[in-house]
Design an enzyme around this catalytic site. Structure first.
Site, PDB file in Angstrom:
ATOM      1  N   HIS A  49      15.279 -21.676  -2.489  1.00 37.66           N
ATOM      2  CA  HIS A  49      15.711 -20.280  -2.653  1.00 37.66           C
ATOM      3  C   HIS A  49      16.291 -19.970  -4.020  1.00 37.66           C
ATOM      4  CE1 HIS A  49      19.740 -21.898  -1.969  1.00 37.66           C
ATOM      5  NE2 HIS A  49      20.185 -20.798  -2.530  1.00 37.66           N
TER       6      HIS A  49
HETATM    7  C1  UD1 Z   1      22.901 -16.166  -3.181  1.00 38.94           C
HETATM    8  C2  UD1 Z   1      23.746 -16.856  -4.250  1.00 38.94           C
HETATM    9  C3  UD1 Z   1      23.388 -18.335  -4.281  1.00 38.94           C
HETATM   10  C4  UD1 Z   1      23.497 -18.973  -2.896  1.00 38.94           C
HETATM   11  C5  UD1 Z   1      22.631 -18.172  -1.939  1.00 38.94           C
HETATM   12  C6  UD1 Z   1      22.691 -18.729  -0.531  1.00 38.94           C
HETATM   13  C7  UD1 Z   1      24.319 -15.456  -6.226  1.00 38.94           C
HETATM   14  C8  UD1 Z   1      23.996 -15.196  -7.644  1.00 38.94           C
HETATM   15  N1  UD1 Z   1      23.487 -16.316  -5.579  1.00 38.94           N
HETATM   16  O1  UD1 Z   1      21.544 -16.277  -3.593  1.00 38.94           O
HETATM   17  O2  UD1 Z   1      24.280 -19.003  -5.144  1.00 38.94           O
HETATM   18  O3  UD1 Z   1      23.047 -20.302  -2.952  1.00 38.94           O
HETATM   19  O4  UD1 Z   1      23.077 -16.804  -1.941  1.00 38.94           O
HETATM   20  O5  UD1 Z   1      21.729 -18.137   0.283  1.00 38.94           O
HETATM   21  O6  UD1 Z   1      25.256 -14.906  -5.697  1.00 38.94           O
HETATM   22  N2  UD1 Z   1      17.788 -10.914   0.538  1.00 38.94           N
HETATM   23  C9  UD1 Z   1      17.412 -10.359   1.744  1.00 38.94           C
HETATM   24  N3  UD1 Z   1      18.358 -10.290   2.733  1.00 38.94           N
HETATM   25  C10 UD1 Z   1      19.608 -10.751   2.568  1.00 38.94           C
HETATM   26  C11 UD1 Z   1      19.978 -11.313   1.328  1.00 38.94           C
HETATM   27  C12 UD1 Z   1      19.055 -11.380   0.330  1.00 38.94           C
HETATM   28  O7  UD1 Z   1      16.302  -9.944   1.958  1.00 38.94           O
HETATM   29  O8  UD1 Z   1      20.400 -10.701   3.532  1.00 38.94           O
HETATM   30  C13 UD1 Z   1      16.768 -11.036  -0.531  1.00 38.94           C
HETATM   31  C14 UD1 Z   1      16.595  -9.819  -1.357  1.00 38.94           C
HETATM   32  O9  UD1 Z   1      15.258  -9.777  -1.744  1.00 38.94           O
HETATM   33  C15 UD1 Z   1      17.456 -10.101  -2.573  1.00 38.94           C
HETATM   34  C16 UD1 Z   1      17.262 -11.605  -2.727  1.00 38.94           C
HETATM   35  O10 UD1 Z   1      17.123 -12.080  -1.395  1.00 38.94           O
HETATM   36  O11 UD1 Z   1      17.082  -9.379  -3.665  1.00 38.94           O
HETATM   37  C17 UD1 Z   1      18.388 -12.306  -3.407  1.00 38.94           C
HETATM   38  O12 UD1 Z   1      19.598 -12.178  -2.692  1.00 38.94           O
HETATM   39  P1  UD1 Z   1      20.995 -12.454  -3.434  1.00 38.94           P
HETATM   40  O13 UD1 Z   1      22.126 -12.321  -2.522  1.00 38.94           O
HETATM   41  O14 UD1 Z   1      21.035 -11.698  -4.702  1.00 38.94           O
HETATM   42  O15 UD1 Z   1      20.896 -13.963  -3.860  1.00 38.94           O
HETATM   43  P2  UD1 Z   1      20.439 -15.251  -3.054  1.00 38.94           P
HETATM   44  O16 UD1 Z   1      19.142 -15.652  -3.590  1.00 38.94           O
HETATM   45  O17 UD1 Z   1      20.578 -15.139  -1.577  1.00 38.94           O
END
Ligand code: UD1
Length: 361
Positions: free
Chosen positions: A207
Site C-alpha cells: 500500500h
Molecule cells: C496512510 C498513511 C500510511 C499508513 C497507512 C495505513 C499517510 C501519509 N500515510 O496511508 O503511513 O501506513 O495509512 O493504511 O498518512 N482510501 C480509501 N478509503 C480509505 C482510506 C484511503 O479509499 O478509507 C484511498 C483513497 O484512494 C486515498 C488513498 O487510499 O486517496 C490514500 O489514503 P491515505 O489515507 O492518504 O493514505 P494511505 O495510503 O492509507
C-alpha cells in the site's frame, strides 16, 4: 489526568486498542478524536468493534486528499476541538498525516504533546511517513520510543532529554489476540477467493505510495507476486485497488488472489495460517516476527531493523534483481534462530499511562 488521543488511519487504531484499555485501567479521562483519514469500514469501523475500542468522542470526517489538503484540513478542524478540551496531554500515534496535524494543532496551543512510536527512522526522505515522524518528534514534548534503536536515533538528533523507552504497544495487542486465536476464540479469516486455508499460502499486502503510485513499479511488484510457486493471498488496501484500476493492472492473476483487507484478529489468524508474509507494511513486518513467520519486505529499508536479524525479515527492493532467487527468498522456511524481546514484553501501554502521569507530576 486528561488525555486526547488523535487517530485516523488503520495502524493507529490497532495502537489505540491497548492504550484505551490501559487508560481505562488507570482511571484517566480519555477523549478519542478520529480524524477520518481512513473512512472505509474495512480500514476503520471493524477495528473499533473488533478490538473493543470505545467509539470516538469526536469524528472530524476529513477523508482523502493531497498531503497538503489532508494535513491542512485536519489541522484546521482540530484547533477548536483541542481548544475546547484543553487536555493535560495530546497523544499522537505513529507517522501519518493525522499525526503531524495533531502535533501542530496542539503545540501551537501550548498543549503538551506525547508521541507514541517516536524515534523510528527509514532515512528515506521520499517517504511521507518519514517527514511526518521527524517533524512530530522535534515538535513533541515527550517521545515514547518503542525500541532501543529508536532511543538511539532520538539521542543522535539531540532529543534524549525528552525520550522514554516504553516498548511497542503493538506487541501488547498482537500477543493478546494471538492467544485468543489459539484458544479458538476467533472465526476463520475470510481469505480471498481461490486461497485454500488448509494448503500452504503466502500472505501479502502492498500500500505504500512509493510502491503503488508509479505504474512501472507497481506492475513489477504485482508480476513478481503473480509468478511465485505458492498461492498468494493479497489483502488489497483501497489505495492499491484505486491505483491498480487507474493503471489498468489486474490484482488477481497467476499465483495472486486479491481480497479485502481483514479485521485485526482475522489478520493475526491469517498470518499464523500462512507459510510467510510479503509486504511493505511496517506493522505486518513486526506481526510476522512476533508470530514466527518469515517476512519478505518489498522496500529498500525498514524502520523495524530488529526483524532483520537472522533472516526473519529480508528486504527486497526489486524482485527482478534477485532473478531465480526471488521465489526461493519469498518462500523460504522460518529461521530456527531464537529471538529476544526487542519490542518489549507486552506491557507497553501500561508504561505509557505511567509515564504520562510521572511527567505531569
Ligand atoms: C496512510 C498513511 C500510511 C499508513 C497507512 C495505513 C499517510 C501519509 N500515510 O496511508 O503511513 O501506513 O495509512 O493504511 O498518512 N482510501 C480509501 N478509503 C480509505 C482510506 C484511503 O479509499 O478509507 C484511498 C483513497 O484512494 C486515498 C488513498 O487510499 O486517496 C490514500 O489514503 P491515505 O489515507 O492518504 O493514505 P494511505 O495510503 O492509507
Amino acid at each position: 489526568m486528561k488525555v486526547v488521543s488523535i487517530v485516523g488511519a488503520r495502524p493507529q487504531l490497532v495502537k489505540l486498542a491497548p492504550i484505551a484499555a490501559a487508560f481505562a485501567e488507570d482511571g484517566c479521562e480519555h477523549v478519542i478524536v478520529h480524524t477520518g483519514q481512513h473512512y472505509d469500514a474495512d480500514l476503520s469501523d471493524v477495528f473499533f468493534s473488533g478490538l473493543g475500542i470505545p467509539d470516538p468522542d469526536v469524528h472530524l470526517g476529513i477523508g482523502s486528499g493531497s498531503h497538503g489538503v489532508q494535513t491542512g484540513n485536519t489541522l484546521a478542524a482540530l484547533d477548536p476541538v483541542l481548544a475546547a478540551e484543553r487536555p493535560d496531554w495530546v497523544l499522537v500515534y505513529g507517522d501519518t498525516n493525522s499525526t503531524l496535524a495533531g502535533t501542530l494543532s496542539a503545540v501551537k496551543q501550548h498543549l503538551r504533546v506525547a508521541h507514541l512510536e517516536a524515534g523510528l527512522r527509514s532515512f528515506n526522505r521520499r517517504m511521507p511517513e518519514e517527514h511526518n515522524r521527524v517533524l512530530t518528534d522535534h515538535a513533541a514534548d515527550l517521545l515514547l520510543a518503542p525500541t532501543e534503536e529508536a532511543v538511539r536515533h532520538l539521542a543522535t538528533e539531540g532529543l534524549a532529554a525528552r525520550t522514554e523507552l516504553v516498548g511497542d504497544v503493538m506487541v501488547d495487542v498482537c500477543l493478546r489476540v494471538r492467544d485468543d486465536v489459539a484458544r479458538g476464540g476467533q472465526p476463520r479469516p475470510a481469505l480471498p477467493d481461490g486461497i485454500d486455508p488448509d494448503a500452504p499460502y503466502l500472505l501479502a499486502t502492498l500500500h505504500r505510495a512509493e510502491n503503488t503510485d508509479d505504474p512501472q513499479r507497481l506492475a513489477t511488484l504485482l508480476d513478481a507476486l503473480a509468478g511465485l510457486p505458492v498461492p498468494v493471498a493479497l489483502l488489497a488496501h483501497p489505495r492499491l485497488v484505486a491505483r491498480a484500476e487507474q493503471h489498468g493492472l489486474k490484482l488477481t492473476r497467476g499465483a495472486l488472489h486479491a481480497g479485502r483487507p481483514l479485521p485485526y484478529a482475522a489478520m493475526v489468524a491469517a498470518v499464523v495460517g500462512s507459510v510467510g508474509v510479503v509486504t511493505d507494511s511496517g506493522g505486518l513486518q513486526k506481526e510476522a516476527y512476533l508470530l514466527d513467520r518469515p517476512c519478505t519486505t518489498l522496500r529498500t529499508e525498514t524502520e523495524w531493523v530488529e526483524t532483520l536479524a537472522d533472516g526473519w525479515n529480508v528486504l527486497v527492493p526489486d524482485p527482478r534483481e534477485l532473478g531465480e532467487r526471488w521465489a526461493a527468498t519469498a518462500t523460504r522456511p522460518a529461521p530456527q534462530a531464537p529471538r529476544g524481546l526487542p519490542y518489549g514484553d507486552g506491557r507497553a501501554a501500561r508504561r505509557v499511562a505511567e509515564t504520562l502521569r510521572r511527567h505531569l507530576a
